[in-house]
Scaffold this active site. Structure first.
Site, PDB file in Angstrom:
ATOM      1  N   ARG A 130      -3.589  -3.301  12.063  1.00  0.00           N
ATOM      2  CA  ARG A 130      -2.452  -3.686  12.589  1.00  0.00           C
ATOM      3  C   ARG A 130      -2.847  -4.432  13.952  1.00  0.00           C
ATOM      4  O   ARG A 130      -2.360  -5.314  14.381  1.00  0.00           O
ATOM      5  CB  ARG A 130      -1.419  -2.680  12.971  1.00  0.00           C
ATOM      6  N   LYS A 169       0.813  -1.139  -0.024  1.00  0.00           N
ATOM      7  CA  LYS A 169      -0.112  -0.232   0.045  1.00  0.00           C
ATOM      8  C   LYS A 169       0.716   1.177   0.122  1.00  0.00           C
ATOM      9  O   LYS A 169       0.655   2.331  -0.627  1.00  0.00           O
ATOM     10  CB  LYS A 169      -0.786   0.164   1.258  1.00  0.00           C
ATOM     11  N   ARG A 212      -2.291   3.525  19.312  1.00  0.00           N
ATOM     12  CA  ARG A 212      -1.903   2.028  19.601  1.00  0.00           C
ATOM     13  C   ARG A 212      -1.296   1.719  20.833  1.00  0.00           C
ATOM     14  O   ARG A 212      -1.396   0.366  21.223  1.00  0.00           O
ATOM     15  CB  ARG A 212      -0.824   1.683  18.216  1.00  0.00           C
ATOM     16  N   HIS A 263      -1.329   7.040  15.259  1.00  0.00           N
ATOM     17  CA  HIS A 263      -1.697   6.197  14.092  1.00  0.00           C
ATOM     18  C   HIS A 263      -3.125   6.139  13.979  1.00  0.00           C
ATOM     19  O   HIS A 263      -3.999   6.768  14.384  1.00  0.00           O
ATOM     20  CB  HIS A 263      -1.050   5.064  14.136  1.00  0.00           C
ATOM     21  N   GLU A 301       5.175   0.853  12.242  1.00  0.00           N
ATOM     22  CA  GLU A 301       4.046   0.255  11.861  1.00  0.00           C
ATOM     23  C   GLU A 301       3.961  -1.242  12.312  1.00  0.00           C
ATOM     24  O   GLU A 301       2.919  -1.724  12.670  1.00  0.00           O
ATOM     25  CB  GLU A 301       3.953   0.091  10.320  1.00  0.00           C
ATOM     26  N   SER A 322       6.685  10.934   9.291  1.00  0.00           N
ATOM     27  CA  SER A 322       7.518  11.179   8.149  1.00  0.00           C
ATOM     28  C   SER A 322       6.677  11.507   6.854  1.00  0.00           C
ATOM     29  O   SER A 322       7.298  11.871   5.937  1.00  0.00           O
ATOM     30  CB  SER A 322       8.193   9.931   7.790  1.00  0.00           C
ATOM     31  N   GLN A 323       5.442  11.317   6.996  1.00  0.00           N
ATOM     32  CA  GLN A 323       4.485  11.530   5.722  1.00  0.00           C
ATOM     33  C   GLN A 323       4.401  13.045   5.472  1.00  0.00           C
ATOM     34  O   GLN A 323       4.059  13.007   4.289  1.00  0.00           O
ATOM     35  CB  GLN A 323       3.150  10.701   6.129  1.00  0.00           C
ATOM     36  N   ARG A 367       2.561   6.162  -3.320  1.00  0.00           N
ATOM     37  CA  ARG A 367       3.486   7.047  -3.697  1.00  0.00           C
ATOM     38  C   ARG A 367       3.549   7.071  -5.375  1.00  0.00           C
ATOM     39  O   ARG A 367       3.644   7.897  -6.094  1.00  0.00           O
ATOM     40  CB  ARG A 367       4.930   6.733  -3.425  1.00  0.00           C
TER      41      ARG A 367
END
Length: 419
Positions: A377, A22, A336, A332, A305, A163-164, A27
């Site tokens: 997750r 994904k 989490r 997230h 992740e 980081s996105q 990207r």
């Protein structure tokens, strides 16, 4: 949909190959929207996030022609147009597309699931404002209108939450009026390998990002080339399946590209830390175990992740484990850290949460409902626990459709492949 997870008393002997990543596909789709001509993407993964991004780039004017279920031709528009964007619960949609909207004359509106309003976005929107875009709102829902300053070039951003932010700006930077010089102003960036993934994807399109010390990147103003690309398999999802070999004993083999742009070595290193034996051959990896899981003291800052899967393994380990470097995963799909602490405690684990991670002390684990919090997750973690603990029920396994809609059938098939 509730799901009583499979329990196994047998060693595994399974071989799997999962669909495309994904993260890589996201990207590739954004760059195909911004390219100068049509691109073809193969092995595009199914899943809610990919579907939302497909719909979003279509809203911006791209024409998407499916040649097969997982082969898409993307024809970029001559002129980008504003759109209403449903981000769902997807961080990639939420953070990769506002920089695109900042280049478009007109207003694009972003909205999503209620839980998405808690996901970090303000830092990116502030950076776009400094570049000249018109932004309303600092959390979902928000809107972005074009108006990038024709003289704007350099912007600072605090990307310690995700980081996105960096990836989203780098993906669009070549189409900005003067390119982009991007400076991270803050503490360590989480999941930094994903920025390298972005840079590698841009390089495939002819855009060479210059990386300097102290977290500075420069993207030249230039055209983005079209490409024909095969999306490599999702290695974070694959690592979840490989981890089953540690829980049950036996072995699980999987397709694993040698030259992956994902953090492949880091993921395999986690499984080795828990006592797994990792054997690699050309485009395949095999992870085997004895059913005994070693306790770990591990920093997952680069690959946060996988924290829910690591927490599940730690709950089944032979001693106290410490997971650090993952304070950012509180932002997230759900918090989490809090969710894992609650669910593992309910099953009988001792869990201490800190600002950077958690300490997990295995106990006498019992059957029960493992809540997913709409987070794929979390569901993966529950499935791993269910292999060892009979009677684990995930309250809503449909959340796995985010990246792997057929997770249940694939998981059950893996268990059924035992000799």
């Amino acid at each position: 949909m509730p799901w009583l997870t499979p329990h196994s008393n047998q060693e595994l002997n399974a071989k799997i190959r999962l669909p495309g990543s994904k993260s890589v596909a996201a990207r590739a789709l954004v760059l195909s929207l911004l390219a100068q001509s049509a691109s073809v993407l193969r092995q595009v993964p199914a899943g809610r996030d990919t579907g939302l991004l497909r719909d979003a780039i279509a809203g911006f004017g791209a024409q998407i022609i499916p040649h097969e279920v997982d082969i898409w031709e993307i024809i970029p528009p001559a002129t980008l147009c504003p759109a209403d964007i449903d981000v769902g619960l997807s961080g990639t949609v939420m953070r990769f597309l506002p920089p695109v909207a900042a280049m478009i004359e007109g207003t694009s509106n972003f909205y999503g699931d209620p839980q998405a309003a808690a996901r970090p976005i303000a830092g990116l929107l502030e950076a776009l404002t400094r570049l000249g875009a018109h932004v309303k709102g600092s959390t979902l829902p928000f809107s972005v209108s074009g108006g990038l300053n024709e003289r704007a070039y350099e912007v600072s951003i605090a990307s310690s939450a995700t980081s996105q932010y960096v990836s989203g700006l780098l993906l669009a930077g070549a189409r900005f009026p003067n390119g982009l010089r991007l400076i991270h102003d803050g503490s360590q960036i989480p999941s930094a390998p994903h920025i390298e993934m972005t840079i590698a994807q841009l390089a495939k399109r002819g855009v060479q990002v210059q990386t300097y010390e102290n977290h500075i990147w420069e993207v030249p103003k230039m055209k983005i080339a079209a490409t024909v690309e095969t999306i490599e398999p999702d290695l974070t999802n694959t690592a979840t399946f490989l981890a089953a070999g540690l829980v049950c004993g036996g072995k699980v083999a999987a397709y694993w590209p040698q030259d992956s742009i994902q953090p492949a070595n880091e993921l395999l290193g986690v499984l080795e830390a828990f006592g797994g034996k990792v054997e690699s051959t050309a485009d395949q990896v095999c992870v085997s175990g004895t059913g005994e899981i070693a306790a770990v003291d591990i920093d997952l800052h680069e690959i946060g992740e996988i924290t829910p899967v690591v927490a599940a393994l730690a709950a089944l380990a032979d001693g106290v484990s410490t997971i650090s470097g993952v304070g950012h995963i509180a932002g997230h799909e759900t918090n989490r850290l809090s969710a894992l602490a609650t669910e593992l405690s309910n099953l009988g684990c001792g869990v201490e949460v800190s600002s950077s991670g958690m300490k997990i002390k295995p106990g006498k684990l019992t059957a029960g409902v493992f809540r997913s919090y709409a987070d794929h997750r979390m569901a993966h973690a529950g499935a791993l626990l269910g292999l060892r603990i009979c009677g684990i029920e995930i309250d809503d396994v449909n959340c796995t459709a985010k990246t792997l809609p057929d997770f249940v059938s694939r998981w059950e098939e893996m268990i059924g492949m035992t000799e």
